[in-house]
Design a protein around this motif. Structure first.
Motif, PDB file in Angstrom:
ATOM      1  N   PRO A 196       0.847  -0.852   0.416  1.00 11.86           N
ATOM      2  CA  PRO A 196       0.527  -0.266  -0.183  1.00 11.86           C
ATOM      3  C   PRO A 196       0.711   1.307  -0.144  1.00 11.86           C
ATOM      4  O   PRO A 196       1.920   1.365   0.569  1.00 11.86           O
ATOM      5  CB  PRO A 196      -0.577   0.097   1.415  1.00 11.86           C
ATOM      6  CG  PRO A 196      -0.353  -1.129   2.231  1.00 11.86           C
ATOM      7  CD  PRO A 196       0.327  -1.931   1.878  1.00 11.86           C
ATOM      8  N   CYS A 197       1.156   2.087  -0.917  1.00  8.72           N
ATOM      9  CA  CYS A 197       1.773   3.264  -1.284  1.00  8.72           C
ATOM     10  C   CYS A 197       0.641   4.694  -1.089  1.00  8.72           C
ATOM     11  O   CYS A 197      -0.279   4.420  -1.918  1.00  8.72           O
ATOM     12  CB  CYS A 197       2.653   3.355  -2.530  1.00  8.72           C
ATOM     13  SG  CYS A 197       2.907   1.885  -2.577  1.00  8.72           S
ATOM     14  N   GLU A 198       1.253   5.782  -0.635  1.00  7.93           N
ATOM     15  CA  GLU A 198       1.243   7.269  -0.280  1.00  7.93           C
ATOM     16  C   GLU A 198       1.198   7.459  -2.352  1.00  7.93           C
ATOM     17  O   GLU A 198       0.838   8.440  -2.377  1.00  7.93           O
ATOM     18  CB  GLU A 198       1.288   7.497   1.182  1.00  7.93           C
ATOM     19  CG  GLU A 198       1.210   7.317   2.277  1.00  7.93           C
ATOM     20  CD  GLU A 198       0.019   7.401   3.467  1.00  7.93           C
ATOM     21  OE1 GLU A 198      -0.426   8.445   2.607  1.00  7.93           O
ATOM     22  OE2 GLU A 198      -0.445   6.623   3.697  1.00  7.93           O
ATOM     23  N   HIS A 199       1.925   7.766  -2.410  1.00  9.08           N
ATOM     24  CA  HIS A 199       2.968   7.645  -3.922  1.00  9.08           C
ATOM     25  C   HIS A 199       3.793   6.777  -3.989  1.00  9.08           C
ATOM     26  O   HIS A 199       4.463   6.630  -3.887  1.00  9.08           O
ATOM     27  CB  HIS A 199       3.503   9.526  -3.212  1.00  9.08           C
ATOM     28  CG  HIS A 199       4.211   9.784  -4.301  1.00  9.08           C
ATOM     29  ND1 HIS A 199       3.728  10.337  -5.088  1.00  9.08           N
ATOM     30  CD2 HIS A 199       5.289   8.743  -5.171  1.00  9.08           C
ATOM     31  CE1 HIS A 199       4.327  11.017  -6.232  1.00  9.08           C
ATOM     32  NE2 HIS A 199       5.550  10.310  -6.048  1.00  9.08           N
ATOM     33  N   LEU A 200       3.502   6.438  -5.913  1.00 11.26           N
ATOM     34  CA  LEU A 200       4.170   5.216  -6.075  1.00 11.26           C
ATOM     35  C   LEU A 200       3.605   6.278  -7.707  1.00 11.26           C
ATOM     36  O   LEU A 200       3.480   6.168  -8.259  1.00 11.26           O
ATOM     37  CB  LEU A 200       3.457   4.300  -6.238  1.00 11.26           C
ATOM     38  CG  LEU A 200       3.809   3.351  -6.878  1.00 11.26           C
ATOM     39  CD1 LEU A 200       5.600   2.848  -6.422  1.00 11.26           C
ATOM     40  CD2 LEU A 200       2.984   1.758  -7.120  1.00 11.26           C
TER      41      LEU A 200
ATOM     42  N   VAL B 138       9.742  -4.033  -0.351  1.00  7.22           N
ATOM     43  CA  VAL B 138       9.475  -3.627  -2.063  1.00  7.22           C
ATOM     44  C   VAL B 138       9.940  -5.168  -3.125  1.00  7.22           C
ATOM     45  O   VAL B 138       8.846  -5.472  -3.602  1.00  7.22           O
ATOM     46  CB  VAL B 138      10.242  -2.534  -2.702  1.00  7.22           C
ATOM     47  CG1 VAL B 138       9.921  -2.403  -4.051  1.00  7.22           C
ATOM     48  CG2 VAL B 138       9.681  -1.137  -2.202  1.00  7.22           C
ATOM     49  N   TYR B 139      10.591  -5.866  -3.075  1.00  4.09           N
ATOM     50  CA  TYR B 139      11.468  -6.726  -3.637  1.00  4.09           C
ATOM     51  C   TYR B 139       9.803  -8.017  -2.679  1.00  4.09           C
ATOM     52  O   TYR B 139       9.727  -9.028  -4.081  1.00  4.09           O
ATOM     53  CB  TYR B 139      12.740  -7.416  -2.811  1.00  4.09           C
ATOM     54  CG  TYR B 139      13.819  -6.786  -3.556  1.00  4.09           C
ATOM     55  CD1 TYR B 139      13.761  -5.528  -5.023  1.00  4.09           C
ATOM     56  CD2 TYR B 139      14.653  -6.330  -2.523  1.00  4.09           C
ATOM     57  CE1 TYR B 139      14.827  -4.922  -4.983  1.00  4.09           C
ATOM     58  CE2 TYR B 139      15.722  -5.794  -3.350  1.00  4.09           C
ATOM     59  CZ  TYR B 139      15.730  -5.198  -4.406  1.00  4.09           C
ATOM     60  OH  TYR B 139      16.507  -4.107  -4.777  1.00  4.09           O
ATOM     61  N   GLN B 140       9.195  -8.225  -2.012  1.00  4.32           N
ATOM     62  CA  GLN B 140       8.980  -8.879  -1.765  1.00  4.32           C
ATOM     63  C   GLN B 140       7.592  -8.850  -2.188  1.00  4.32           C
ATOM     64  O   GLN B 140       6.656  -9.432  -2.606  1.00  4.32           O
ATOM     65  CB  GLN B 140       8.374  -8.962  -0.164  1.00  4.32           C
ATOM     66  CG  GLN B 140       7.974  -9.652   0.240  1.00  4.32           C
ATOM     67  CD  GLN B 140       7.317  -9.875   1.974  1.00  4.32           C
ATOM     68  OE1 GLN B 140       8.143  -8.797   2.858  1.00  4.32           O
ATOM     69  NE2 GLN B 140       6.390  -9.797   2.622  1.00  4.32           N
ATOM     70  N   ALA B 141       6.697  -7.354  -2.692  1.00  2.07           N
ATOM     71  CA  ALA B 141       5.797  -7.339  -3.003  1.00  2.07           C
ATOM     72  C   ALA B 141       5.461  -7.369  -4.591  1.00  2.07           C
ATOM     73  O   ALA B 141       4.822  -8.161  -5.002  1.00  2.07           O
ATOM     74  CB  ALA B 141       5.678  -5.156  -2.301  1.00  2.07           C
ATOM     75  N   LEU B 142       6.703  -7.207  -4.545  1.00  2.00           N
ATOM     76  CA  LEU B 142       7.093  -7.583  -6.631  1.00  2.00           C
ATOM     77  C   LEU B 142       7.087  -9.288  -6.695  1.00  2.00           C
ATOM     78  O   LEU B 142       6.693 -10.089  -7.930  1.00  2.00           O
ATOM     79  CB  LEU B 142       8.180  -7.500  -7.177  1.00  2.00           C
ATOM     80  CG  LEU B 142       8.614  -5.397  -7.445  1.00  2.00           C
ATOM     81  CD1 LEU B 142      10.290  -5.238  -7.597  1.00  2.00           C
ATOM     82  CD2 LEU B 142       7.430  -5.228  -8.422  1.00  2.00           C
TER      83      LEU B 142
ATOM     84  N   ILE C 218       8.665   5.321  -4.229  1.00  2.00           N
ATOM     85  CA  ILE C 218       7.786   4.760  -3.806  1.00  2.00           C
ATOM     86  C   ILE C 218       7.624   5.411  -1.786  1.00  2.00           C
ATOM     87  O   ILE C 218       9.325   5.197  -1.174  1.00  2.00           O
ATOM     88  CB  ILE C 218       8.198   3.224  -3.169  1.00  2.00           C
ATOM     89  CG1 ILE C 218       8.666   2.550  -4.803  1.00  2.00           C
ATOM     90  CG2 ILE C 218       7.132   2.197  -2.468  1.00  2.00           C
ATOM     91  CD1 ILE C 218       9.231   1.664  -4.505  1.00  2.00           C
ATOM     92  N   VAL C 219       6.421   5.962  -2.127  1.00  2.00           N
ATOM     93  CA  VAL C 219       5.703   6.595  -0.323  1.00  2.00           C
ATOM     94  C   VAL C 219       5.111   5.294   0.405  1.00  2.00           C
ATOM     95  O   VAL C 219       4.168   5.901  -0.663  1.00  2.00           O
ATOM     96  CB  VAL C 219       5.254   7.637  -0.500  1.00  2.00           C
ATOM     97  CG1 VAL C 219       5.443   9.018   0.823  1.00  2.00           C
ATOM     98  CG2 VAL C 219       6.774   8.746  -1.147  1.00  2.00           C
TER      99      VAL C 219
END
Length: 94
Positions: free
Chosen positions: A18-22, A52-56, A35-36
């Motif tokens: 979940p990102c505030e800004h991407l 982030v790697y985990q998210a990818l 990535i925020v």
């Protein structure tokens, strides 16, 4: 496997984090992501990148080395100097 577009990389990150800004820019070979996310609170830079790697996940295991990123918490993002919209007036001509 075709090279992902910047939009696809952005979607992958957004799906897993979940990102505030991407924002992702890139040409299919090299990507730069800003990535925020509040999930970065209290985490080191390394831990943020791992998150982030985990998210990818597996989707970008091949391309992941071509991804550079700036990971910020919302508070850090608020304090970060944003790119000025107006021309910088640091040059004074007399």
């Amino acid at each position: 496997m075709a090279d992902p577009t910047a939009q696809e990389v952005r979607d992958y990150i957004a799906m897993g984090l979940p990102c505030e800004h991407l924002q992702v820019e890139g040409d299919g070979r090299h990507f730069f992501a800003t990535i925020v996310s509040s999930e970065f609170e209290g985490k080191s830079r390394i831990a943020r990148h791992q998150r982030v790697y985990q998210a990818l996940g597996d989707r970008m295991r091949e391309q992941i080395h071509a991804l550079s990123m700036k990971t910020l918490t919302p508070a850090e993002w608020a304090q970060a100097p944003q790119a000025p919209q107006a021309p910088a007036s640091s040059h004074h001509h007399h």
